[in-house]
Design a protein around this motif. Structure first.
Motif, PDB file in Angstrom:
ATOM      1  N   ASN A   1       8.622 -59.263 -39.772  1.00 44.20           N
ATOM      2  CA  ASN A   1       7.188 -59.017 -39.739  1.00 44.20           C
ATOM      3  C   ASN A   1       6.803 -57.904 -38.770  1.00 44.20           C
ATOM      4  OD1 ASN A   1       5.519 -60.879 -41.440  1.00 44.20           O
ATOM      5  ND2 ASN A   1       6.861 -62.364 -40.465  1.00 44.20           N
TER       6      ASN A   1
ATOM      7  N   ASN B   1      11.236 -50.913 -47.416  1.00 43.61           N
ATOM      8  CA  ASN B   1      12.140 -51.348 -46.353  1.00 43.61           C
ATOM      9  C   ASN B   1      13.575 -51.080 -46.790  1.00 43.61           C
ATOM     10  OD1 ASN B   1      12.441 -53.377 -48.257  1.00 43.61           O
ATOM     11  ND2 ASN B   1      12.456 -55.040 -46.766  1.00 43.61           N
TER      12      ASN B   1
ATOM     13  N   CYS C   1      10.570 -55.050 -50.054  1.00 40.06           N
ATOM     14  CA  CYS C   1       9.170 -54.914 -49.650  1.00 40.06           C
ATOM     15  C   CYS C   1       8.831 -53.442 -49.475  1.00 40.06           C
ATOM     16  CB  CYS C   1       8.903 -55.632 -48.324  1.00 40.06           C
ATOM     17  SG  CYS C   1       9.268 -57.397 -48.310  1.00 40.06           S
TER      18      CYS C   1
ATOM     19  N   VAL D   1       5.450 -50.884 -47.565  1.00 42.58           N
ATOM     20  CA  VAL D   1       4.218 -50.845 -46.787  1.00 42.58           C
ATOM     21  C   VAL D   1       3.484 -49.554 -47.115  1.00 42.58           C
ATOM     22  CG1 VAL D   1       5.452 -49.857 -44.806  1.00 42.58           C
ATOM     23  CG2 VAL D   1       3.227 -50.938 -44.460  1.00 42.58           C
TER      24      VAL D   1
ATOM     25  N   ASP E   1       3.147 -58.378 -37.319  1.00 42.08           N
ATOM     26  CA  ASP E   1       2.104 -58.643 -38.302  1.00 42.08           C
ATOM     27  C   ASP E   1       1.837 -60.135 -38.488  1.00 42.08           C
ATOM     28  OD1 ASP E   1       0.219 -57.521 -40.083  1.00 42.08           O
ATOM     29  OD2 ASP E   1       1.447 -58.163 -41.777  1.00 42.08           O
TER      30      ASP E   1
ATOM     31  N   VAL F   1       1.143 -54.704 -46.734  1.00 41.21           N
ATOM     32  CA  VAL F   1       2.563 -55.011 -46.919  1.00 41.21           C
ATOM     33  C   VAL F   1       2.707 -55.790 -48.221  1.00 41.21           C
ATOM     34  CG1 VAL F   1       4.618 -56.102 -45.955  1.00 41.21           C
ATOM     35  CG2 VAL F   1       2.903 -55.102 -44.422  1.00 41.21           C
TER      36      VAL F   1
ATOM     37  N   MET G   1       8.649 -50.532 -41.937  1.00 42.46           N
ATOM     38  CA  MET G   1       9.065 -51.904 -41.676  1.00 42.46           C
ATOM     39  C   MET G   1      10.435 -51.939 -41.016  1.00 42.46           C
ATOM     40  SD  MET G   1       7.928 -53.752 -45.253  1.00 42.46           S
ATOM     41  CE  MET G   1       8.401 -55.388 -44.633  1.00 42.46           C
TER      42      MET G   1
ATOM     43  N   LEU H   1       6.429 -54.052 -37.641  1.00 41.30           N
ATOM     44  CA  LEU H   1       6.257 -52.727 -38.218  1.00 41.30           C
ATOM     45  C   LEU H   1       6.112 -51.691 -37.117  1.00 41.30           C
ATOM     46  CD1 LEU H   1       4.441 -54.883 -40.098  1.00 41.30           C
ATOM     47  CD2 LEU H   1       4.140 -52.816 -41.446  1.00 41.30           C
TER      48      LEU H   1
END
Length: 401
Positions: free
Chosen positions: A61, A16, A21, A23, A85, A32, A56, A63
């Motif tokens: 949350n 991100n 974070c 994914v 998500d 994730v 992301m 995506l």
């Protein structure tokens, strides 16, 4: 970034905007993860197929997902689904006229790469609406080469209309009503060969670019009235290589460069501590005086991964309790499903081999056994760091900085 022949069906990995974070998209679903500390937030498996791209929107949350081949029901290789998500629901389905090569997003913008086109959408802050804004013609772009600035007014870069050229497009603000509100600048030529990798610094004032030759990284100042200006040339090496990832640190002082040789190089944008940050240069003469051909990196690391395997970045981390000097951590994700975390030394007098030290190496690809056993998610007790109990990410609102 798309991955060829990834471990356990890994198709793509992306961080991100602040590298807190990442994914991963696989042929069975997506996962994730947080980076520091390493922890799996969620894993979702789908019947009938997987995903070719997953991105992301900041620290939310939500995506953006693109189906693979085959795709699960409700997804396809030529559409983008905005997915919440937390609730496990689709928010929007955006149908495109042809298969999607890549997607890039930030909290207010979605860019979609098709063969020969860049399609731009505006996303509302609460994800209640998606508005088409503009389509820009590009060179055929099968690898989906693109970059989007993390903060400030959105700036997007992608291959231009001719070999080696780069489009730099910037949203003109709320005052320009209606479609076609993106202004364009062209760097022509930026490279002699096909552009292979692009990255912006935090506010979009600097752009790093590389070509298929892979020996040089060029840094451009984009906040000029007319065409962006060359600021520096950074030499990765003398042998050709496929540069897979470029990244700036938060203060735009360092640039990282990951290649298919399994190495990552670090370059200092500001060699002198007495100078202003590169992003503050305001005059063309000052910029031109800063051009240095072939500056070499001050550090290099080898993660031992061959092939199209790396996506890396630089994350700035504060000291204990948010106090003390900030340090830069190097994060590298590989096609074998590992996240490598390296610490950096603050002392420029340290030897190169002491400057980057491996802190952690975590395996993040969900295996087939885990999918069968746990279904769509893993409990906190099944995570790699069972003592860490992360707070849920907000459903829609971004986390304040």
């Amino acid at each position: 970034m798309k991955v060829d022949n990834g471990q356990d069906g890994l198709a793509a990995v992306s961080f991100n905007d602040d590298l807190s974070c990442f994914v991963c998209a696989t042929d069975r679903g997506f996962g994730v993860y947080s980076t520091m500390p390493f922890h799996r937030f969620s894993w979702r498996s789908f019947e009938g197929g997987g995903f070719s791209c997953a991105e992301m929107f900041g620290q939310t949350n939500v995506l953006a997902l693109v189906g693979g081949r085959p795709s699960p029901a409700g997804f396809s290789a030529s559409s983008v689904v905005l997915w919440d998500d937390m609730t496990g629901t689709r928010l929007f389905h955006i149908q495109l006229p042809s298969p999607i090569n890549a997607i890039y997003c930030r909290i207010d913008t979605l860019s979609v790469l098709l063969d020969g086109k860049l399609v731009l959408y505006r996303i509302s802050p609460d994800f209640s609406s998606v508005q088409y804004e503009q389509t820009i013609d590009t060179l055929v772009n099968p690898d989906g080469v693109c970059a989007i600035s993390p903060k400030g007014e959105p700036v997007v870069a992608c291959p231009g209309p001719s070999l080696g050229s780069i489009w730099v497009v910037e949203r003109r603000g709320e005052a320009a009503a209606g479609r076609g509100r993106w202004g364009t600048k062209l760097i022509d030529p930026a490279h002699h060969k096909q552009v292979s990798c692009l990255a912006f610094n935090r506010d979009g004032s600097l752009l790093a670019s590389a070509s298929k030759k892979g020996t040089l990284v060029r840094v451009w100042a984009t906040s000029q009235t007319h065409a962006p200006m060359l600021l520096k040339e950074l030499r990765r090496g003398t042998l050709d290589a496929d540069i897979l990832s470029l990244s700036f640190c938060a203060k735009s002082e360092l640039v990282s460069c990951a290649s298919d040789s399994g190495t990552m190089h670090l370059f200092a944008i500001n060699d002198s501590g007495d100078e202003a940050p590169a992003s503050s240069y305001g005059f063309a003469a000052h910029l031109l005086s800063k051009v240095q051909a072939g500056q070499r990196g001050f550090a290099r690391l080898d993660v031992g991964t061959q092939g199209k395997a790396l996506v890396g970045g630089l994350r700035t981390v504060l000291g204990e309790g948010g106090a003390g000097a900030a340090s830069v951590v190097v994060l590298v994700a590989t096609a074998q499903g590992y996240l490598h975390c390296y610490s950096t030394s603050n002392s420029r007098e340290d030897a190169e081999e002491d400057r980057l030290k491996l802190q952690a190496r975590n395996y993040f690809v969900v295996t087939a056994d885990e999918v069968l056993e746990h279904g769509e998610g893993l409990s906190d007790s099944d995570s790699e760091d069972s003592d860490h109990q992360p707070q849920p990410r907000p459903a829609k609102d971004p986390i304040a900085e």
